[in-house]
Design a protein around this motif. Structure first.
Motif, PDB file in Angstrom:
ATOM      1  N   GLY A 204     -17.768   2.024  32.949  1.00  0.00           N
ATOM      2  CA  GLY A 204     -18.206   0.733  32.413  1.00  0.00           C
ATOM      3  C   GLY A 204     -18.476  -0.276  33.506  1.00  0.00           C
ATOM      4  O   GLY A 204     -19.490  -0.990  33.477  1.00  0.00           O
ATOM      5  N   LEU A 205     -17.591  -0.338  34.490  1.00  0.00           N
ATOM      6  CA  LEU A 205     -17.776  -1.288  35.597  1.00  0.00           C
ATOM      7  C   LEU A 205     -19.013  -0.934  36.421  1.00  0.00           C
ATOM      8  O   LEU A 205     -19.819  -1.814  36.762  1.00  0.00           O
ATOM      9  N   ALA A 206     -19.168   0.347  36.739  1.00  0.00           N
ATOM     10  CA  ALA A 206     -20.294   0.770  37.578  1.00  0.00           C
ATOM     11  C   ALA A 206     -21.628   0.578  36.859  1.00  0.00           C
ATOM     12  O   ALA A 206     -22.602   0.094  37.442  1.00  0.00           O
ATOM     13  N   VAL A 219     -21.819  -0.329  27.760  1.00  0.00           N
ATOM     14  CA  VAL A 219     -20.928  -0.815  28.809  1.00  0.00           C
ATOM     15  C   VAL A 219     -19.658  -1.401  28.204  1.00  0.00           C
ATOM     16  O   VAL A 219     -18.541  -1.125  28.650  1.00  0.00           O
ATOM     17  N   LEU A 220     -19.821  -2.215  27.165  1.00  0.00           N
ATOM     18  CA  LEU A 220     -18.654  -2.808  26.501  1.00  0.00           C
ATOM     19  C   LEU A 220     -17.764  -1.731  25.889  1.00  0.00           C
ATOM     20  O   LEU A 220     -16.530  -1.799  25.985  1.00  0.00           O
ATOM     21  N   ALA A 221     -18.379  -0.720  25.273  1.00  0.00           N
ATOM     22  CA  ALA A 221     -17.594   0.338  24.633  1.00  0.00           C
ATOM     23  C   ALA A 221     -16.797   1.121  25.677  1.00  0.00           C
ATOM     24  O   ALA A 221     -15.601   1.395  25.491  1.00  0.00           O
ATOM     25  N   ALA A 222     -17.442   1.472  26.799  1.00  0.00           N
ATOM     26  CA  ALA A 222     -16.744   2.231  27.843  1.00  0.00           C
ATOM     27  C   ALA A 222     -15.616   1.410  28.462  1.00  0.00           C
ATOM     28  O   ALA A 222     -14.499   1.909  28.649  1.00  0.00           O
ATOM     29  N   THR A 223     -15.892   0.162  28.777  1.00  0.00           N
ATOM     30  CA  THR A 223     -14.882  -0.694  29.410  1.00  0.00           C
ATOM     31  C   THR A 223     -13.701  -0.935  28.476  1.00  0.00           C
ATOM     32  O   THR A 223     -12.539  -0.852  28.889  1.00  0.00           O
ATOM     33  N   GLN A 393      -6.178   1.541  44.559  1.00  0.00           N
ATOM     34  CA  GLN A 393      -7.304   1.332  45.467  1.00  0.00           C
ATOM     35  C   GLN A 393      -8.634   1.680  44.806  1.00  0.00           C
ATOM     36  O   GLN A 393      -9.619   0.947  44.936  1.00  0.00           O
ATOM     37  N   GLN A 394      -8.669   2.812  44.083  1.00  0.00           N
ATOM     38  CA  GLN A 394      -9.919   3.250  43.451  1.00  0.00           C
ATOM     39  C   GLN A 394     -10.387   2.240  42.412  1.00  0.00           C
ATOM     40  O   GLN A 394     -11.572   1.880  42.348  1.00  0.00           O
ATOM     41  N   LEU A 395      -9.462   1.765  41.575  1.00  0.00           N
ATOM     42  CA  LEU A 395      -9.820   0.786  40.555  1.00  0.00           C
ATOM     43  C   LEU A 395     -10.258  -0.525  41.186  1.00  0.00           C
ATOM     44  O   LEU A 395     -11.249  -1.141  40.767  1.00  0.00           O
ATOM     45  N   ALA A 396      -9.514  -0.987  42.189  1.00  0.00           N
ATOM     46  CA  ALA A 396      -9.848  -2.252  42.834  1.00  0.00           C
ATOM     47  C   ALA A 396     -11.208  -2.172  43.517  1.00  0.00           C
ATOM     48  O   ALA A 396     -11.994  -3.125  43.458  1.00  0.00           O
ATOM     49  N   ALA A 397     -11.496  -1.041  44.164  1.00  0.00           N
ATOM     50  CA  ALA A 397     -12.792  -0.878  44.810  1.00  0.00           C
ATOM     51  C   ALA A 397     -13.921  -0.894  43.775  1.00  0.00           C
ATOM     52  O   ALA A 397     -14.982  -1.492  44.015  1.00  0.00           O
ATOM     53  N   SER A 398     -13.703  -0.275  42.616  1.00  0.00           N
ATOM     54  CA  SER A 398     -14.720  -0.276  41.560  1.00  0.00           C
ATOM     55  C   SER A 398     -14.938  -1.670  41.009  1.00  0.00           C
ATOM     56  O   SER A 398     -16.074  -2.100  40.790  1.00  0.00           O
ATOM     57  N   VAL A 399     -13.830  -2.387  40.767  1.00  0.00           N
ATOM     58  CA  VAL A 399     -13.945  -3.762  40.285  1.00  0.00           C
ATOM     59  C   VAL A 399     -14.659  -4.627  41.315  1.00  0.00           C
ATOM     60  O   VAL A 399     -15.538  -5.436  40.985  1.00  0.00           O
ATOM     61  N   VAL A 406     -22.787  -8.032  40.809  1.00  0.00           N
ATOM     62  CA  VAL A 406     -23.213  -9.010  39.809  1.00  0.00           C
ATOM     63  C   VAL A 406     -23.401 -10.382  40.441  1.00  0.00           C
ATOM     64  O   VAL A 406     -24.364 -11.100  40.140  1.00  0.00           O
ATOM     65  N   LEU A 407     -22.482 -10.778  41.315  1.00  0.00           N
ATOM     66  CA  LEU A 407     -22.608 -12.074  41.983  1.00  0.00           C
ATOM     67  C   LEU A 407     -23.901 -12.162  42.784  1.00  0.00           C
ATOM     68  O   LEU A 407     -24.636 -13.163  42.715  1.00  0.00           O
TER      69      LEU A 407
END
Length: 475
Positions: A204-206, A219-223, A393-399, A406-407
């Protein structure tokens, strides 16, 4: 041992970034759309995220050395198959095989080293393992660009085969044997919650970042699904815990583990997220090729090489509480250099200097943070602790990657800047995005100040000192 583990660990880190450079060529040669060929990268990432949670249990159940050898063999086999792919679908399937092997290499290798070193030396050995983790995003575009220019895209996969064979042979001879714990039974319900949850959340994030639209239904459903599954795992793990758990979240009740995770999350979010900015700036604003953009990132690697080993030794002697805050200040100084100096005609010497400073700070920060968590766990808890930190680390890197993407897209759209070309407003968008990354990085300072300030075990350490492995069989 640390050098041997690093040889294996460098393959999946390099592979993830090398393939990103080749996506356009893959789409053309395989006659596939960009949306379809994007799954060559996405499928690998999701497979990697899915298998990481089981690594801690598998290390205890089958032995970390045995798991490490299997993971290297699986990754090398997947690489060989990927190099022979005949269409996009077969390549995606073989990339999943690669991801299943690659996701276990780093946690299993860290488990072996943390057990063998023990708290007094964990900083030094972790500093060596950190080299491929931080150099991958720099060396990947360089290697990928060279292979695409001078060989076939198939060689971005084939190159892993001899490296994998060498890593497997050296690991077989060098790494100490450890005794499996066959009594441990896997928490299947916990695994069914966490692995698909992580995969859905990262997908969802990617996808949201790639399309600059987090409001899309898919995206909303996956996240949302991923978030609910991970939350369900957290509730179950806090109630259950103990042997057989995918991750024992009760480890986070110890100060060193909790503060390490709290510092690692914003650090990884800011650093791994912002790593996409400078190569993109060089290519879109300055018109450089992918190969030249990779060469221009070398100063950061040199800075890391200068301090990585020093950071590990200082952590063992003085404690992470005296090393990590200094490293964060240096990292912030380097990032501030980008935020204040990136313009349409910025001097490459100035940008290279900022990269070198950033690299100096990374060498004093990344693995000392990991070491802070390893100092507080018992020998039998190391597999789950390393797995937990790799997931953070993996989650933080994805976020972070989603946040930065997006920014940047928002700033480009607001300024009316083109996607490529030498335009001052485009450079301004990169500059503003770096300031946001710097703000996220600042969140790591508070937990870093709570790290123990002495060598050895402290900061809520668990009873019982981890036993070092010396090449003989031991529990």
């Amino acid at each position: 041992m640390a050098l041997v583990v690093s040889l294996g660990a460098v393959m999946p880190v390099l592979d993830a970034t090398v393939v990103n450079v080749a996506l356009t060529r893959l789409g053309r040669d395989l006659d596939a759309s960009l949306a379809a060929v994007q799954w060559v990268a996405t499928g690998y990432t999701l497979a990697l995220a899915t298998v990481i949670p089981v690594t801690g249990w598998a290390s205890a159940r089958f032995g970390a050395r045995r798991l490490y050898l299997v993971s290297i063999g699986l990754f090398a086999a997947g690489s060989a198959l990927a190099g022979t792919a005949w269409n996009a679908e077969s390549l995606i399937a073989f990339r999943v095989v690669q991801g299943l092997g690659g996701g276990m290499i780093m946690p299993a290798g860290m488990t072996i080293l943390a057990r063998a070193a023990g708290p007094p030396r964990v900083g030094r050995v972790m500093s060596v393992v950190g080299i491929p983790m931080m150099l991958g995003p720099i060396a990947g575009p360089l290697l990928g660009g060279w292979l695409l220019d001078h060989a076939s895209w198939r060689w971005i996969f084939f190159v892993n085969v001899p490296v994998g064979a060498l890593a497997w042979a050296l690991s077989w001879r060098t790494l100490p044997r450890d005794e499996p714990c066959p009594a441990e039974r896997l928490d299947f319900l916990g695994l069914l919650l966490l692995s698909p949850g992580l995969a859905a959340l990262i997908y969802g994030l990617a996808t949201g970042a790639e399309r600059s639209d987090f409001a899309r239904a898919d995206v909303l459903a996956a996240t949302a699904t991923g978030t609910l599954l991970v939350m369900g795992f957290v509730v179950r793990s806090l109630r259950r815990g103990g042997p057989g758990s995918v991750i024992d979240l009760r480890l986070f009740r110890r100060r060193s583990v909790a503060t390490a995770a709290a510092a690692l999350a914003p650090f990884a979010c800011a650093i791994f997220g912002s790593m996409l900015l400078l190569p993109l700036y060089y290519q879109t604003v300055r018109g450089e090729t992918a190969l030249m953009a990779g060469l221009l990132l070398v100063p950061q690697a040199l800075g890391m090489a200068a301090t990585m080993r020093l950071g590990g030794r200082l952590t063992d002697r003085a404690g992470p509480g005296r090393v990590v805050p200094v490293g964060l200040v240096v990292v912030a100084a380097g990032m501030a250099g980008f935020a204040s100096r990136i313009t349409v005609d910025a001097s490459y010497w100035v940008l290279s200097g900022a990269q070198f400073v950033l690299g100096l700070g990374l060498g004093l920060t990344m693995m000392p943070v990991m070491s802070a968590a390893m100092r507080a766990v018992r020998h039998d808890e190391v597999p789950r602790a390393t797995t937990a930190m790799n997931i953070v680390q993996q989650l933080a890197a994805s976020v972070g990657t989603a946040f930065i993407t997006v920014l940047l897209a928002t700033r480009l759209a607001a300024g009316g800047a083109p996607a490529a070309g030498q335009d001052a407003r485009t450079a301004d968008a990169f500059q503003a995005t770096y300031w946001w990354a710097l703000a996220v990085l600042a969140l790591a300072f508070v937990p870093a100040l709570l790290f123990p300030r002495d060598g050895g075990t402290s900061g809520g350490s668990a009873p019982g000192r981890p036993a070092a492995l010396t090449g003989r069989r031991s529990g």
